[in-house]
Write an enzyme that holds these catalytic residues in place. Structure first.
Site: not given
Length: 199
Positions: A52, A67, A70, A114, A126, A128
């Site tokens: 993402s 991120c 990763q 978060t 989330d 997404r």
């Protein structure tokens, strides 16, 4: 299908030479990309990463998340494998958008985690939509994959979308003192699997 394949080109990278393929959502015209490497026409499950979008981590080298590392590690794993796919899922900040992500960072600077930060801004933890990624795989004629992920929700949604995930390949990299609370929250509140961090 929620989107269509619109463009492709060669993309040489530090890790190897990929094919970059652009997709556009039919309703929103939002764009996503896939990087493919090697011959994907065989019957073996294809090593796949759904990554993402994270401008701050991927392009600006932020230490607030894992991120960026990763992303680079996934590309390296794919080239070492000799074949694979990286879907760059353009839903920034768990799909709350870049500016709201910066607002969430500000809340985190004042003590929120978060998940709490997203909720304070009126969003789910989330937002997404991974069904878009399933459609990208179908457009690439991929039905069976090995998924590079720590997030079991991705596997559940892909399976429901008729993409067979034969194996979860952990991608546990990038922990540092500045993102440890973030990663702990992903494990404790979002169900991410970071077993090697807690041995």
């Amino acid at each position: 299908m929620q989107l269509k394949r619109v463009a492709e080109a060669k993309l040489p990278t530090f890790w190897g030479d990929f094919l970059i393929i652009g997709f556009k959502e039919n309703q929103t015209e939002h764009n996503h990309i896939a990087l493919t490497y090697g011959d994907l026409t065989g019957s073996n499950p294809v090593l796949t990463r759904i990554h993402s979008e994270c401008l701050t981590g991927d392009a600006l080298f932020s230490s607030r998340c894992d991120c960026g590392i990763q992303l680079s590690t996934a590309l390296r794993y794919i080239t070492e494998e000799g074949q694979g796919i990286l879907i760059y899922h353009r839903q920034e900040g768990r799909n709350i958008g870049l500016l709201n992500k910066i607002r969430a960072y500000s809340l985190q600077d004042h003590g929120a985690d978060t998940v709490e930060a997203n909720q304070c801004l009126g969003f789910n933890a989330d937002e997404r939509d991974f069904t878009v990624c399933a459609d990208i795989l179908k457009l690439l004629n991929i039905q069976t994959i090995r998924l590079l992920t720590n997030n079991p929700q991705k596997i559940e949604i892909l399976n429901k979308s008729h993409i067979i995930v034969t194996e979860r390949v952990p991608l546990i990299v990038g922990r540092n003192p500045k993102n440890s609370k973030y990663l702990d929250t992903k494990a404790l509140k979002l169900g991410h699997l970071f077993s090697s961090y807690y041995k």
